[in-house]
Design an enzyme around this catalytic site. Structure first.
Site, PDB file in Angstrom:
ATOM      1  N   GLY A 108      38.691 -43.406  29.238  1.00  0.00           N
ATOM      2  CA  GLY A 108      38.850 -42.454  30.345  1.00  0.00           C
ATOM      3  C   GLY A 108      40.232 -42.615  30.967  1.00  0.00           C
TER       4      GLY A 108
ATOM      5  N   SER B 252      35.408 -38.743  27.273  1.00  0.00           N
ATOM      6  CA  SER B 252      35.057 -39.566  28.422  1.00  0.00           C
ATOM      7  C   SER B 252      34.734 -38.731  29.648  1.00  0.00           C
ATOM      8  CB  SER B 252      36.215 -40.500  28.775  1.00  0.00           C
ATOM      9  OG  SER B 252      36.494 -41.341  27.695  1.00  0.00           O
ATOM     10  N   HIS B 253      34.018 -39.369  30.542  1.00  0.00           N
ATOM     11  CA  HIS B 253      33.568 -38.678  31.736  1.00  0.00           C
ATOM     12  C   HIS B 253      34.708 -38.097  32.569  1.00  0.00           C
ATOM     13  CE1 HIS B 253      31.342 -37.646  35.188  1.00  0.00           C
ATOM     14  NE2 HIS B 253      32.113 -38.402  35.926  1.00  0.00           N
TER      15      HIS B 253
ATOM     16  N   GLY C 168      39.939 -31.832  41.739  1.00  0.00           N
ATOM     17  CA  GLY C 168      41.334 -32.163  41.941  1.00  0.00           C
ATOM     18  C   GLY C 168      41.595 -33.599  42.303  1.00  0.00           C
TER      19      GLY C 168
ATOM     20  N   PHE D 257      39.962 -30.455  50.788  1.00  0.00           N
ATOM     21  CA  PHE D 257      38.730 -31.112  50.358  1.00  0.00           C
ATOM     22  C   PHE D 257      38.128 -31.767  51.589  1.00  0.00           C
ATOM     23  CE2 PHE D 257      37.609 -32.508  45.797  1.00  0.00           C
ATOM     24  CZ  PHE D 257      37.808 -31.248  45.285  1.00  0.00           C
TER      25      PHE D 257
ATOM     26  N   GLN E 188      27.336 -42.688  45.979  1.00  0.00           N
ATOM     27  CA  GLN E 188      27.612 -41.362  46.535  1.00  0.00           C
ATOM     28  C   GLN E 188      26.703 -40.287  45.953  1.00  0.00           C
ATOM     29  OE1 GLN E 188      31.580 -39.105  45.980  1.00  0.00           O
ATOM     30  NE2 GLN E 188      31.417 -39.548  48.155  1.00  0.00           N
TER      31      GLN E 188
ATOM     32  N   HIS F 116      26.490 -36.298  45.756  1.00  0.00           N
ATOM     33  CA  HIS F 116      27.325 -35.111  45.954  1.00  0.00           C
ATOM     34  C   HIS F 116      26.436 -33.996  46.490  1.00  0.00           C
ATOM     35  CE1 HIS F 116      30.128 -31.842  45.262  1.00  0.00           C
ATOM     36  NE2 HIS F 116      31.051 -32.710  44.927  1.00  0.00           N
TER      37      HIS F 116
ATOM     38  N   LEU G  44      27.591 -30.553  38.204  1.00  0.00           N
ATOM     39  CA  LEU G  44      28.316 -30.491  39.463  1.00  0.00           C
ATOM     40  C   LEU G  44      28.894 -29.118  39.764  1.00  0.00           C
ATOM     41  CD1 LEU G  44      29.433 -32.404  41.748  1.00  0.00           C
ATOM     42  CD2 LEU G  44      31.601 -32.198  40.565  1.00  0.00           C
TER      43      LEU G  44
ATOM     44  N   GLU H 249      33.479 -29.705  44.985  1.00  0.00           N
ATOM     45  CA  GLU H 249      33.762 -29.558  46.406  1.00  0.00           C
ATOM     46  C   GLU H 249      34.838 -28.489  46.620  1.00  0.00           C
ATOM     47  OE1 GLU H 249      33.612 -33.252  48.366  1.00  0.00           O
ATOM     48  OE2 GLU H 249      35.323 -32.793  49.641  1.00  0.00           O
TER      49      GLU H 249
ATOM     50  N   ARG I 226      31.307 -36.069  52.057  1.00  0.00           N
ATOM     51  CA  ARG I 226      30.137 -35.840  51.215  1.00  0.00           C
ATOM     52  C   ARG I 226      28.852 -36.461  51.736  1.00  0.00           C
ATOM     53  NH1 ARG I 226      33.119 -36.570  45.385  1.00  0.00           N
ATOM     54  NH2 ARG I 226      34.218 -34.583  45.575  1.00  0.00           N
TER      55      ARG I 226
ATOM     56  N   HIS J 250      26.330 -39.108  42.288  1.00  0.00           N
ATOM     57  CA  HIS J 250      27.620 -38.634  41.796  1.00  0.00           C
ATOM     58  C   HIS J 250      28.619 -39.733  41.488  1.00  0.00           C
ATOM     59  CE1 HIS J 250      30.859 -35.834  41.219  1.00  0.00           C
ATOM     60  NE2 HIS J 250      31.565 -36.335  42.203  1.00  0.00           N
TER      61      HIS J 250
ATOM     62  N   GLU K 164      36.423 -46.262  38.121  1.00  0.00           N
ATOM     63  CA  GLU K 164      35.121 -46.228  38.796  1.00  0.00           C
ATOM     64  C   GLU K 164      34.328 -47.523  38.609  1.00  0.00           C
ATOM     65  OE1 GLU K 164      33.050 -42.520  38.404  1.00  0.00           O
ATOM     66  OE2 GLU K 164      31.219 -43.317  39.318  1.00  0.00           O
TER      67      GLU K 164
ATOM     68  N   ARG L 223      33.355 -42.299  49.390  1.00  0.00           N
ATOM     69  CA  ARG L 223      34.616 -41.855  48.805  1.00  0.00           C
ATOM     70  C   ARG L 223      34.914 -40.422  49.202  1.00  0.00           C
ATOM     71  NH1 ARG L 223      36.006 -38.756  44.088  1.00  0.00           N
ATOM     72  NH2 ARG L 223      33.883 -38.629  43.313  1.00  0.00           N
TER      73      ARG L 223
ATOM     74  N   GLY M 274      36.408 -36.821  48.236  1.00  0.00           N
ATOM     75  CA  GLY M 274      36.654 -36.068  47.010  1.00  0.00           C
ATOM     76  C   GLY M 274      38.140 -36.064  46.696  1.00  0.00           C
TER      77      GLY M 274
HETATM   78  C1  LIG Z   1      31.087 -33.952  37.508  1.00  0.00           C
HETATM   79  C2  LIG Z   1      32.100 -34.808  38.195  1.00  0.00           C
HETATM   80  C3  LIG Z   1      33.222 -34.252  38.766  1.00  0.00           C
HETATM   81  C4  LIG Z   1      34.176 -35.057  39.379  1.00  0.00           C
HETATM   82  N1  LIG Z   1      35.250 -34.461  39.966  1.00  0.00           N
HETATM   83  C5  LIG Z   1      36.170 -35.252  40.572  1.00  0.00           C
HETATM   84  C6  LIG Z   1      37.311 -34.663  41.205  1.00  0.00           C
HETATM   85  O1  LIG Z   1      37.474 -33.451  41.217  1.00  0.00           O
HETATM   86  N2  LIG Z   1      38.198 -35.476  41.796  1.00  0.00           N
HETATM   87  C7  LIG Z   1      38.067 -36.832  41.789  1.00  0.00           C
HETATM   88  O2  LIG Z   1      38.925 -37.513  42.314  1.00  0.00           O
HETATM   89  N3  LIG Z   1      37.009 -37.406  41.173  1.00  0.00           N
HETATM   90  C8  LIG Z   1      36.055 -36.652  40.580  1.00  0.00           C
HETATM   91  N4  LIG Z   1      34.980 -37.248  39.991  1.00  0.00           N
HETATM   92  C9  LIG Z   1      34.953 -38.691  39.796  1.00  0.00           C
HETATM   93  C10 LIG Z   1      35.837 -39.083  38.625  1.00  0.00           C
HETATM   94  O3  LIG Z   1      35.764 -38.108  37.616  1.00  0.00           O
HETATM   95  C11 LIG Z   1      35.452 -40.413  37.996  1.00  0.00           C
HETATM   96  O4  LIG Z   1      35.248 -41.367  38.960  1.00  0.00           O
HETATM   97  C12 LIG Z   1      36.549 -40.911  37.064  1.00  0.00           C
HETATM   98  O5  LIG Z   1      36.873 -39.925  36.115  1.00  0.00           O
HETATM   99  C13 LIG Z   1      36.171 -42.187  36.361  1.00  0.00           C
HETATM  100  O6  LIG Z   1      37.160 -42.488  35.407  1.00  0.00           O
HETATM  101  P1  LIG Z   1      37.175 -43.868  34.629  1.00  0.00           P
HETATM  102  O7  LIG Z   1      38.385 -43.879  33.793  1.00  0.00           O
HETATM  103  O8  LIG Z   1      36.993 -44.966  35.600  1.00  0.00           O
HETATM  104  O9  LIG Z   1      35.864 -43.839  33.733  1.00  0.00           O
HETATM  105  P2  LIG Z   1      35.353 -42.781  32.633  1.00  0.00           P
HETATM  106  O10 LIG Z   1      36.165 -41.579  32.561  1.00  0.00           O
HETATM  107  O11 LIG Z   1      33.901 -42.640  32.901  1.00  0.00           O
HETATM  108  O12 LIG Z   1      35.548 -43.540  31.292  1.00  0.00           O
HETATM  109  C14 LIG Z   1      34.759 -44.628  30.913  1.00  0.00           C
HETATM  110  C15 LIG Z   1      35.132 -45.011  29.508  1.00  0.00           C
HETATM  111  O13 LIG Z   1      34.569 -46.263  29.206  1.00  0.00           O
HETATM  112  C16 LIG Z   1      33.938 -46.234  27.961  1.00  0.00           C
HETATM  113  N5  LIG Z   1      32.847 -47.204  28.010  1.00  0.00           N
HETATM  114  C17 LIG Z   1      31.941 -47.401  28.990  1.00  0.00           C
HETATM  115  N6  LIG Z   1      31.121 -48.407  28.693  1.00  0.00           N
HETATM  116  C18 LIG Z   1      31.515 -48.881  27.490  1.00  0.00           C
HETATM  117  C19 LIG Z   1      31.068 -49.933  26.649  1.00  0.00           C
HETATM  118  N7  LIG Z   1      30.044 -50.710  26.981  1.00  0.00           N
HETATM  119  N8  LIG Z   1      31.714 -50.125  25.472  1.00  0.00           N
HETATM  120  C20 LIG Z   1      32.754 -49.338  25.105  1.00  0.00           C
HETATM  121  N9  LIG Z   1      33.223 -48.342  25.877  1.00  0.00           N
HETATM  122  C21 LIG Z   1      32.614 -48.125  27.056  1.00  0.00           C
HETATM  123  C22 LIG Z   1      33.510 -44.809  27.756  1.00  0.00           C
HETATM  124  O14 LIG Z   1      33.469 -44.515  26.400  1.00  0.00           O
HETATM  125  C23 LIG Z   1      34.636 -44.047  28.450  1.00  0.00           C
HETATM  126  O15 LIG Z   1      35.675 -43.831  27.522  1.00  0.00           O
HETATM  127  C24 LIG Z   1      33.997 -36.446  39.412  1.00  0.00           C
HETATM  128  C25 LIG Z   1      32.864 -36.992  38.859  1.00  0.00           C
HETATM  129  C26 LIG Z   1      31.890 -36.190  38.311  1.00  0.00           C
HETATM  130  C27 LIG Z   1      30.611 -36.805  37.857  1.00  0.00           C
END
Ligand SMILES: Cc1cc2nc3c(=O)[nH]c(=O)nc-3n(C[C@H](O)[C@H](O)[C@H](O)COP(=O)(O)OP(=O)(O)OC[C@H]3O[C@@H](n4cnc5c(N)ncnc54)[C@H](O)[C@@H]3O)c2cc1C
Ligand code: SF4
Ligand code: FES
Lengths: 566, 248
Positions: free
Chosen positions: A12, A40-41, A48, A118, A231, A233, A243, A246, A277, A342, A366, A377, A379
């Site tokens: 991610g 990824s998520h 934004g 936001f 959190q 949402h 989702l 916001e 939120r 969320h 995250e 948190r 948005g």
């Molecule tokens: C629908 C939605 C909309 C959102 N919109 C916003 C927004 O507009 N603005 C904002 O600021 N935030 C927003 N958020 C929050 C934000 O998107 C996330 O907090 C953020 O993207 C998390 O990023 P990350 O890199 O920490 O993890 P992620 O993007 O979740 O990546 C996690 C990675 O870890 C890997 N992984 C996990 N566990 C393992 C394991 N055991 N072994 C190997 N790989 C693993 C996965 O494959 C993935 O690649 C939103 C969240 C949601 C749910």
């Protein structure tokens, strides 16, 4: 054995940004991810990313200090203020860098990066690319990774971290497409494994968000911080809980109850729908609980007055999601929404360079808790956090790796770790019990949503903790895992479930202990914030009897706690 | 109401041949094809393999061949298929890893050949570069690509020419070539204008039909063709190779 200077877990935004920083600092980097990075998520984020650029009309007076204050106030004064100032101070530079790397941001009339309001922000500060901001940030980050030829190990699931003499030195990976195990050795390990949304029912998160990375760190000796802060949402589509950003309220959307009232006027007279939120979710849930919702389960988000043109330009994907998943076109009808789980404010305890208390183990995004979000948190601050602290942890690994003499880790350490994981997996295949993993997962999710949810009280949370203990016991009596070595979802999901239960337990234990209401942690039996007794961070350590809790003071720089009014 | 899922099954570690397996799936309001597969996984047959993540059509994991069309399983409402039989197969023309999971390594390798990243044109300002919404509109459609590989699977040129970059990779190239901020047009055009690039595309439009994001890859490819052509002309003009004839 795979060897790199640094192993990043997570494809991610936080993981990839850390990988790029470590690579640019001259280290050899490998990225392990359970899915191809672009899956990824982070790519699902819509609305934004915050930075005080002052580009929008009415936002000219914005600055990083004001951004920091809003973040601290939004956090209900639980965020560490030094960390928040680091984040908001770096924010503009981070956004410009992402623009330079190619993110196709939406633009203002004067061709600058567009910003929208936001919740909880004093100025329009959320930089966006339509309602697909996360996707464009993630794809751009992925492109920068390709440019650097950083080695990726896609579809490798981390099954355990490896610690030698108190120092984290690698992990055991499981290759989903072949069922092979491999150990990965690194001088530093950075986790960017994301949130645990799937521990809860009604989550807006990607279905792969198990949070297992947090649990692996927990078992490797890094405490989990502030896990009770979850959190919810305010606006997710009924049924799928997909989702609705916001940004929909940022662009001017109204929340309407069954009586046709814009009920947020009662709860936050000044900012109405743009309260933070936690407040909006509670308001919606209160309306529903008091009979002013529809079917006792939802209220409406009305965008019609924004007009077709604005919806198509600024919220095109929200429109598509509504049409696809609830059969409603927001141009002509209001969208049925309800609060959904969320975001995980809590996570692996780190400082603002991503360092955990376990040497060699770093975390960002995250899965980590710095803490910049405290009890709630804002948005747009999460995407920012992933990039700021991804970058900082990557840079810190450079210093950490280059600043030390390295002795080889004895082979036996990895062999031992591999053997343990293999034995666990073998045990799952040889299960003799009757318990269905899917049933345990479903019960855990429901229990957490309804008993450790938006409104909390001792009795329900005690029940939840007891239920989780029962589920952990039932987990010991799983039916045999079916299928073979190749792409075995049954195995992966059962393996992850154990770690999800650990997280559920830490969340519930922290929530029971915290006898106050603060941010997202809203207790009916202790309905006031109690700075004197509870202005502190929770730290959970694993013991055979469940989590042991201890506490740490919050860092204050400029702002003393005040009542949170909007 | 029940629908019958007929699902392609193949486990290369033990099966000699692929087969189809039928499952009964109870349908509730709002259920997607992916929801049905998850229902099977959780309740009927835990040995089934498929990819999924976002369940909202943005991550590109779940492109499949559903009732003879390319679709994202998560974005397809069962009721929209207007049938009580749903046949699900993996993306054609990729090697099957197991059941509905195909090997996308080739696809991601090809992606790297198109210089898939923005290269700054000139020195970077301290702040953001300016770009008008009008300029951004040039790439509005192509940036939507989620790399699901459906179009790569659908393209007949890609079946017969293993080295053809394919519609998704070319669309990605256009995403940069069409971006007012990019400064590597010449280099990138050279990469995609070769024999295995844009000229292999005969505008069969299979890709357009396959794309769940409604991207018109052939428009992107024809714009690349035009730009590549213009670039060639410029090259010839500059070298005086046109022998005084007027071109362009
Ligand atoms: C629908 C939605 C909309 C959102 N919109 C916003 C927004 O507009 N603005 C904002 O600021 N935030 C927003 N958020 C929050 C934000 O998107 C996330 O907090 C953020 O993207 C998390 O990023 P990350 O890199 O920490 O993890 P992620 O993007 O979740 O990546 C996690 C990675 O870890 C890997 N992984 C996990 N566990 C393992 C394991 N055991 N072994 C190997 N790989 C693993 C996965 O494959 C993935 O690649 C939103 C969240 C949601 C749910
Ligand atoms: S262009 Fe469309 S079909 Fe092709 S990979 Fe991108 S989203 Fe998928
Ligand atoms: S699960 Fe992400 S596109 Fe279908």
């Amino acid at each position: 054995m795979v060897i790199h200077d640094v192993i990043i877990v997570g494809g991610g935004l936080s993981g990839l940004r850390a990988a790029i920083a470590a690579h640019d600092g001259g280290l050899d980097v490998g990225v392990v991810s359970q899915v191809y990075p672009v899956r990824s998520h982070s790519g699902a984020a819509q609305g934004g990313i915050n930075a005080a650029l002052g580009n929008a009309e009415g936002g000219e007076d914005d600055n990083p200090e004001r951004h920091a204050y809003d973040t601290v106030k939004g956090s209900d004064f639980l965020a560490d203020q030094d960390a928040v100032e680091v984040m908001t101070g770096m924010a503009p530079g981070i956004i410009f860098e992402m623009e330079h790397w190619g993110v196709p941001f939406s633009r203002t009339k004067s061709d600058k990066i567009a910003q929208r309001p936001f919740g909880g922000g004093a100025f329009p500060r959320t930089c966006f690319a339509a309602d697909k901001t996360g996707r464009f940030l993630l794809h751009t980050m992925f492109e920068q990774m390709l440019k650097r030829h950083i080695k990726v190990y896609p579809e490798w699931l981390m099954m355990s971290l490896v610690v030698n003499d108190g120092v984290c030195c690698g992990l055991v990976g499981y290759h989903i497409p072949t069922g092979e195990f491999e150990s990965f050795q690194g001088k530093a390990i950075v986790l960017g494994t994301g949130g645990y949304g799937q521990v809860y029912a009604r989550s807006t998160n990607t279905l792969i968000n198990s949070g297992s990375g947090m649990a692996h760190a927990y078992h490797a000796g890094a405490p989990l911080k502030d896990m009770e802060f979850v959190q919810f949402h305010p606006t997710s589509l009924i049924g799928s809980n997909i989702l609705v950003t916001e940004g929909a309220r940022g662009e001017g959307g109204y929340l309407i109850n069954k009586l046709g009232e814009r009920f947020m006027k009662k709860y936050a007279p000044k900012v109405v729908e743009l309260a933070p939120r936690d407040m909006v979710s509670r308001a919606i849930q209160t309306e529903i609980n008091e009979g002013r919702g529809f079917d006792d389960s939802y209220v409406l988000l009305d965008l019609r007055h924004l007009g077709k043109e604005k919806i198509l330009e600024r919220l095109p994907e929200i429109r598509e999601h509504s049409i696809h998943f609830v059969g409603v076109d927001p141009i002509v009808a209001p969208i049925p929404i309800q609060p959904g789980q969320h975001y995980s404010m809590g996570g692996i305890d780190t400082d603002f360079d991503g360092q955990t208390p376990v040497p060699g183990l770093f975390a960002a995004g995250e899965c980590a808790c710095v803490s910049v979000h405290g009890a709630n948190r804002l948005g747009g601050n999460s995407l920012l956090e992933t990039i700021v602290f991804g970058k900082r942890s990557g840079e810190k690994t450079v210093q950490y790796v280059k600043g030390r003499e390295w002795k080889p880790v004895p082979e036996g350490v990895f062999q031992y770790a591999l053997d343990i994981v293999r034995a666990r997996v073998a045990a799952l295949f040889q299960g003799t019990g009757q318990q269905e993993p899917a049933a345990i997962r479903a019960e855990m999710k429901e229990t957490m949503f309804f008993k450790v949810g938006i409104f909390r009280e001792r009795k329900l949370m005690d029940e939840a903790l007891k239920r989780i203990a029962e589920l952990q016991e039932r987990y010991r009596h799983l039916r045999a895992i079916k299928g073979g070595k190749i792409f075995n979802l049954d195995l992966c999901r059962a393996y992850e479930l154990r770690y999800m239960l650990d997280l559920a337990e830490a969340i519930a234990a922290g929530a029971i202990a915290r006898q106050e209401s603060r941010g997202s942690h809203s207790r009916l039996d202790f309905n006031k914030r109690d700075d004197h007794n509870w202005g502190k961070h929770t730290l959970a350590y694993p013991t055979p009897e469940g989590p042991r809790l201890s506490y740490r003071p919050v860092t204050f720089t400029k702002w003393q706690p005040e009542e949170r009014k909007y | 109401m029940n629908v019958t899922y007929t699902v392609f099954r193949f486990d290369p570690s033990k099966d000699k041949e692929s087969r189809y397996e039928a499952y009964q799936v109870p349908v509730r309001e709002g259920m997607t094809v992916l929801d049905g597969l998850l229902y099977i996984l959780d309740n009927v047959d835990p040995t089934l393999s498929f990819r999924f993540a976002c369940r909202e059509g943005v991550c590109g994991s779940c492109a499949m061949f559903i009732n003879g069309s390319y679709r994202l399983a998560c974005q397809t409402q069962i009721k929209d298929l207007k049938s009580d039989r749903i046949k699900i197969e993996p993306l054609p023309n990729f090697q099957v890893i197991k059941d509905l999971v195909v090997d996308l390594a080739v696809f991601f390798e090809k992606l790297e050949k198109a210089m898939p990243y923005l290269v700054a044109a000139g020195a970077l300002p301290e702040k953001e570069r300016l770009q008008s919404m009008e300029q951004r509109k040039q790439i509005n459609e192509v940036i939507d690509c989620i790399l699901c590989a459906a179009c790569q699977s659908a393209c007949p040129q890609a079946w017969t020419n293993k080295d053809f970059l394919g519609p998704a990779v070319l669309t990605k190239a256009y995403r940069f070539v069409g971006d007012s901020r990019d400064g590597a047009q010449r280099e990138r055009l050279k990469l995609v204008a070769g024999e295995d690039g844009v000229w292999r595309c005969h505008s069969v439009f299979n890709c357009v039909e396959a794309c769940p994001k409604k991207i018109n890859q052939t428009v992107a490819i024809s714009r690349l063709k035009r730009k590549a052509f213009v670039q060639k002309l410029k090259f010839w003009q500059r070298d005086g190779a046109t022998n005084g004839r007027k071109v362009g």
